[in-house]
Write a protein that holds these residues in place. Structure first.
Motif, PDB file in Angstrom:
ATOM      1  N   SER A 181       0.831  -1.205   0.000  1.00  0.00           N
ATOM      2  CA  SER A 181       0.000   0.000   0.000  1.00  0.00           C
ATOM      3  C   SER A 181       0.863   1.252   0.000  1.00  0.00           C
ATOM      4  O   SER A 181       2.061   1.209   0.290  1.00  0.00           O
ATOM      5  N   THR A 182       0.209   2.381  -0.296  1.00  0.00           N
ATOM      6  CA  THR A 182       0.904   3.669  -0.300  1.00  0.00           C
ATOM      7  C   THR A 182       0.509   4.523   0.911  1.00  0.00           C
ATOM      8  O   THR A 182       0.343   5.737   0.810  1.00  0.00           O
ATOM      9  N   CYS A 183       0.363   3.884   2.058  1.00  0.00           N
ATOM     10  CA  CYS A 183       0.056   4.631   3.290  1.00  0.00           C
ATOM     11  C   CYS A 183       1.118   5.691   3.580  1.00  0.00           C
ATOM     12  O   CYS A 183       0.797   6.808   4.009  1.00  0.00           O
ATOM     13  N   PHE A 184       2.381   5.342   3.381  1.00  0.00           N
ATOM     14  CA  PHE A 184       3.503   6.256   3.625  1.00  0.00           C
ATOM     15  C   PHE A 184       3.319   7.538   2.821  1.00  0.00           C
ATOM     16  O   PHE A 184       3.439   8.659   3.345  1.00  0.00           O
ATOM     17  N   HIS A 185       3.008   7.385   1.553  1.00  0.00           N
ATOM     18  CA  HIS A 185       2.885   8.539   0.664  1.00  0.00           C
ATOM     19  C   HIS A 185       1.631   9.347   0.999  1.00  0.00           C
ATOM     20  O   HIS A 185       1.656  10.585   1.012  1.00  0.00           O
ATOM     21  N   LEU A 186       0.535   8.662   1.295  1.00  0.00           N
ATOM     22  CA  LEU A 186      -0.690   9.352   1.695  1.00  0.00           C
ATOM     23  C   LEU A 186      -0.477  10.175   2.960  1.00  0.00           C
ATOM     24  O   LEU A 186      -0.950  11.308   3.067  1.00  0.00           O
ATOM     25  N   SER A 187       0.223   9.573   3.919  1.00  0.00           N
ATOM     26  CA  SER A 187       0.475  10.268   5.177  1.00  0.00           C
ATOM     27  C   SER A 187       1.266  11.550   4.941  1.00  0.00           C
ATOM     28  O   SER A 187       0.951  12.607   5.504  1.00  0.00           O
ATOM     29  N   HIS A 188       2.273  11.472   4.094  1.00  0.00           N
ATOM     30  CA  HIS A 188       3.111  12.650   3.824  1.00  0.00           C
ATOM     31  C   HIS A 188       2.332  13.732   3.081  1.00  0.00           C
ATOM     32  O   HIS A 188       2.630  14.921   3.225  1.00  0.00           O
ATOM     33  N   MET A 189       1.337  13.328   2.294  1.00  0.00           N
ATOM     34  CA  MET A 189       0.515  14.320   1.600  1.00  0.00           C
ATOM     35  C   MET A 189      -0.541  14.910   2.523  1.00  0.00           C
ATOM     36  O   MET A 189      -0.848  16.101   2.452  1.00  0.00           O
ATOM     37  N   ALA A 190      -1.111  14.087   3.394  1.00  0.00           N
ATOM     38  CA  ALA A 190      -2.278  14.500   4.170  1.00  0.00           C
ATOM     39  C   ALA A 190      -1.925  15.333   5.405  1.00  0.00           C
ATOM     40  O   ALA A 190      -2.604  16.327   5.701  1.00  0.00           O
ATOM     41  N   GLU A 191      -0.896  14.919   6.138  1.00  0.00           N
ATOM     42  CA  GLU A 191      -0.641  15.545   7.436  1.00  0.00           C
ATOM     43  C   GLU A 191      -0.330  17.035   7.344  1.00  0.00           C
ATOM     44  O   GLU A 191      -0.790  17.810   8.193  1.00  0.00           O
ATOM     45  N   PRO A 192       0.419  17.511   6.347  1.00  0.00           N
ATOM     46  CA  PRO A 192       0.616  18.960   6.266  1.00  0.00           C
ATOM     47  C   PRO A 192      -0.667  19.730   5.959  1.00  0.00           C
ATOM     48  O   PRO A 192      -0.707  20.947   6.121  1.00  0.00           O
ATOM     49  N   LEU A 193      -1.714  19.022   5.523  1.00  0.00           N
ATOM     50  CA  LEU A 193      -3.010  19.646   5.271  1.00  0.00           C
ATOM     51  C   LEU A 193      -3.971  19.468   6.444  1.00  0.00           C
ATOM     52  O   LEU A 193      -5.159  19.755   6.335  1.00  0.00           O
ATOM     53  N   GLY A 194      -3.451  18.963   7.567  1.00  0.00           N
ATOM     54  CA  GLY A 194      -4.290  18.768   8.750  1.00  0.00           C
ATOM     55  C   GLY A 194      -5.143  17.526   8.693  1.00  0.00           C
ATOM     56  O   GLY A 194      -6.110  17.401   9.445  1.00  0.00           O
ATOM     57  N   GLN A 195      -4.774  16.581   7.815  1.00  0.00           N
ATOM     58  CA  GLN A 195      -5.535  15.349   7.689  1.00  0.00           C
ATOM     59  C   GLN A 195      -4.653  14.153   8.028  1.00  0.00           C
ATOM     60  O   GLN A 195      -3.439  14.287   8.192  1.00  0.00           O
ATOM     61  N   THR A 196      -5.264  12.991   8.170  1.00  0.00           N
ATOM     62  CA  THR A 196      -4.527  11.768   8.467  1.00  0.00           C
ATOM     63  C   THR A 196      -5.090  10.630   7.629  1.00  0.00           C
ATOM     64  O   THR A 196      -6.239  10.673   7.168  1.00  0.00           O
ATOM     65  N   VAL A 197      -4.292   9.595   7.450  1.00  0.00           N
ATOM     66  CA  VAL A 197      -4.754   8.410   6.732  1.00  0.00           C
ATOM     67  C   VAL A 197      -5.922   7.772   7.482  1.00  0.00           C
ATOM     68  O   VAL A 197      -6.917   7.361   6.882  1.00  0.00           O
ATOM     69  N   THR A 198      -5.810   7.705   8.806  1.00  0.00           N
ATOM     70  CA  THR A 198      -6.899   7.151   9.617  1.00  0.00           C
ATOM     71  C   THR A 198      -8.189   7.934   9.415  1.00  0.00           C
ATOM     72  O   THR A 198      -9.275   7.357   9.255  1.00  0.00           O
ATOM     73  N   GLY A 199      -8.095   9.237   9.412  1.00  0.00           N
ATOM     74  CA  GLY A 199      -9.277  10.068   9.240  1.00  0.00           C
ATOM     75  C   GLY A 199      -9.905   9.891   7.871  1.00  0.00           C
ATOM     76  O   GLY A 199     -11.136   9.784   7.745  1.00  0.00           O
ATOM     77  N   MET A 200      -9.080   9.869   6.826  1.00  0.00           N
ATOM     78  CA  MET A 200      -9.619   9.697   5.481  1.00  0.00           C
ATOM     79  C   MET A 200     -10.328   8.350   5.338  1.00  0.00           C
ATOM     80  O   MET A 200     -11.417   8.260   4.752  1.00  0.00           O
ATOM     81  N   ASN A 201      -9.712   7.310   5.874  1.00  0.00           N
ATOM     82  CA  ASN A 201     -10.314   5.987   5.741  1.00  0.00           C
ATOM     83  C   ASN A 201     -11.564   5.825   6.603  1.00  0.00           C
ATOM     84  O   ASN A 201     -12.516   5.142   6.212  1.00  0.00           O
ATOM     85  N   THR A 202     -11.557   6.432   7.782  1.00  0.00           N
ATOM     86  CA  THR A 202     -12.761   6.394   8.614  1.00  0.00           C
ATOM     87  C   THR A 202     -13.913   7.094   7.902  1.00  0.00           C
ATOM     88  O   THR A 202     -15.051   6.601   7.876  1.00  0.00           O
ATOM     89  N   TRP A 203     -13.625   8.228   7.303  1.00  0.00           N
ATOM     90  CA  TRP A 203     -14.629   8.948   6.522  1.00  0.00           C
ATOM     91  C   TRP A 203     -15.189   8.068   5.397  1.00  0.00           C
ATOM     92  O   TRP A 203     -16.407   7.981   5.196  1.00  0.00           O
ATOM     93  N   ASP A 204     -14.292   7.410   4.675  1.00  0.00           N
ATOM     94  CA  ASP A 204     -14.727   6.591   3.551  1.00  0.00           C
ATOM     95  C   ASP A 204     -15.629   5.443   3.997  1.00  0.00           C
ATOM     96  O   ASP A 204     -16.586   5.085   3.305  1.00  0.00           O
ATOM     97  N   MET A 205     -15.327   4.864   5.169  1.00  0.00           N
ATOM     98  CA  MET A 205     -16.189   3.787   5.668  1.00  0.00           C
ATOM     99  C   MET A 205     -17.545   4.328   6.103  1.00  0.00           C
ATOM    100  O   MET A 205     -18.571   3.641   5.972  1.00  0.00           O
ATOM    101  N   MET A 206     -17.577   5.549   6.605  1.00  0.00           N
ATOM    102  CA  MET A 206     -18.864   6.179   6.909  1.00  0.00           C
ATOM    103  C   MET A 206     -19.670   6.379   5.631  1.00  0.00           C
ATOM    104  O   MET A 206     -20.898   6.193   5.620  1.00  0.00           O
ATOM    105  N   ARG A 207     -19.007   6.728   4.544  1.00  0.00           N
ATOM    106  CA  ARG A 207     -19.694   6.873   3.256  1.00  0.00           C
ATOM    107  C   ARG A 207     -20.194   5.523   2.743  1.00  0.00           C
ATOM    108  O   ARG A 207     -21.232   5.440   2.081  1.00  0.00           O
ATOM    109  N   LEU A 208     -19.452   4.461   3.058  1.00  0.00           N
ATOM    110  CA  LEU A 208     -19.895   3.120   2.686  1.00  0.00           C
ATOM    111  C   LEU A 208     -21.185   2.761   3.429  1.00  0.00           C
ATOM    112  O   LEU A 208     -22.094   2.135   2.863  1.00  0.00           O
ATOM    113  N   LEU A 209     -21.277   3.165   4.685  1.00  0.00           N
ATOM    114  CA  LEU A 209     -22.516   2.981   5.437  1.00  0.00           C
ATOM    115  C   LEU A 209     -23.647   3.819   4.834  1.00  0.00           C
ATOM    116  O   LEU A 209     -24.805   3.378   4.781  1.00  0.00           O
ATOM    117  N   ASP A 210     -23.311   5.017   4.363  1.00  0.00           N
ATOM    118  CA  ASP A 210     -24.312   5.840   3.678  1.00  0.00           C
ATOM    119  C   ASP A 210     -24.825   5.133   2.418  1.00  0.00           C
ATOM    120  O   ASP A 210     -26.013   5.202   2.088  1.00  0.00           O
TER     121      ASP A 210
END
Length: 355
Positions: A181-210
């Motif tokens: 996986s590209t978790c490493f690369h996602l983390s480096h892109m997301a964290e300077p924008l105030g986001q995290t890999v955990t947060g993005m994936n949690t959001w996506d699973m909430m959308r899956l429930l939607d």
């Protein structure tokens, strides 16, 4: 000829960071009554949503599209669907539909992938892919298919950085790139924008429930969730922050952060969330599941437990159990211990569904 020198003493900061960790956990569970717990739960959820960057996520229309429908030899119908989780961000997933669906209160499960399994392909039991078949054998990774064979509708997503959602660095047909996986690369892109890999994936699973609600073919307000390793991490976070998850199986991911992510500091980048340890330990996050049904599965020799082994797990379980005691619901939290190393054990299913 030796081109370096031997360094006899290293000046590190690990001991200093240990002390900082010990002064943290400012939002730990302290509740002594159910009312105090519910107040703590609301406040802690609000805090954690901000810490993992859920406040930075953008909503949009799901725009679901069914890409294929296949009837497998075992009688399971496998659909491939893609939805939009944020503007121009898409998530493909498999839906495994058994010929006879459970009539239980819970009909649907999310089966979330961990590392080194090619995302949805292992979870959904794509045995026809040799590299995937090897990983299924190594980790018992086809738990989505196993649940479908028990009669549950199972959604098996590619979380960000996995499978068809790998970022550019691993978009090749190399077997290692396909499996990882590209978790490493996602983390480096997301964290300077105030986001995290955990947060993005949690959001996506909430959308899956939607999506389940929008599709409206099966019960969508009470859903189960299962995950091993990194999938266990995401199951923990999703269940902690969304009460639509009514049953959770968390395998290979419940232990204290200090031993398992500070001392063992070479884990995948998706585990690390800025400021998290200032507020909570993993057991506090788990306590947000009370009083819903949860099964924690640990392997005795799992290296991710940290140098103290299961002691590190028991400490976090006790934090969770404190919350369950406030509801008189200790029977709803179970701990399944297996021998050996880091692996999912499907013996958890008959134990869980009869608890």
């Amino acid at each position: 000829m030796n081109r370096i020198i031997n360094i006899k003493k290293y000046y590190t900061c690990k001991e200093h960071l240990d002390k900082k960790f010990d002064s943290g956990r400012k939002s730990r569970l302290k509740a002594e009554t159910k009312e105090e717990y519910l107040k703590w739960k609301e406040e802690t959820r609000t805090l954690l949503k901000k810490v993992i960057g859920l406040d930075k996520m953008e909503t949009c229309e799901l725009n679901p599209e069914t890409l294929e429908v296949i009837r497998l030899e075992n009688g399971i119908t496998r659909e491939k669907v893609v939805i939009q989780v944020e503007p121009d961000v898409y998530m493909p997933f498999y839906i495994l539909i058994p010929p006879v669906i459970k009539t239980d209160e819970i009909q649907c499960f999310l089966a979330l992938p961990g590392h080194s399994g090619a995302g949805k392909y292992s979870i959904a039991g794509c045995y026809e892919i040799p590299a995937v078949a090897d990983k299924i054998k190594e980790f018992n990774y086809d738990y989505g298919m196993q649940l479908a064979l028990l009669g549950y509708v199972v959604l098996c997503p590619d979380i960000r950085g996995f499978g068809e959602r790998r970022e550019e660095a691993l978009q090749t047909d190399d077997e290692s790139a396909f499996i990882n996986s590209t978790c490493f690369h996602l983390s480096h892109m997301a964290e300077p924008l105030g986001q995290t890999v955990t947060g993005m994936n949690t959001w996506d699973m909430m959308r899956l429930l939607d999506y389940l609600k929008k599709r409206n073919e099966w019960k969508y307000d009470k859903v189960g969730c299962v995950g091993f390793s990194g999938g266990g991490m995401l199951t923990l976070w999703l269940s902690a922050l969304d009460d639509r998850i009514q049953q959770a199986i968390i395998s290979g991911y419940l232990y204290g952060y200090k031993d398992s992510l500070l001392t063992l500091n070479g884990n995948c980048s998706c585990n690390y969330i800025p400021h998290l340890w200032e507020y909570v330990d993993m057991g506090d996050i788990g306590a947000l599941l009370a009083p819903r049904q949860v099964m924690i599965q640990s392997c005795r020799d799992d290296h991710l437990n940290g140098p103290r082994g299961l002691i590190n797990v028991y400490e976090q379980l006790e934090i969770m159990k404190k919350a369950y005691r406030l509801f008189g619901a200790e029977e709803n939290i179970k701990h399944d211990i297996r021998e050996g190393g880091h692996r999912f054990h499907n013996e958890v299913f008959p134990l869980f569904f009869h608890c």
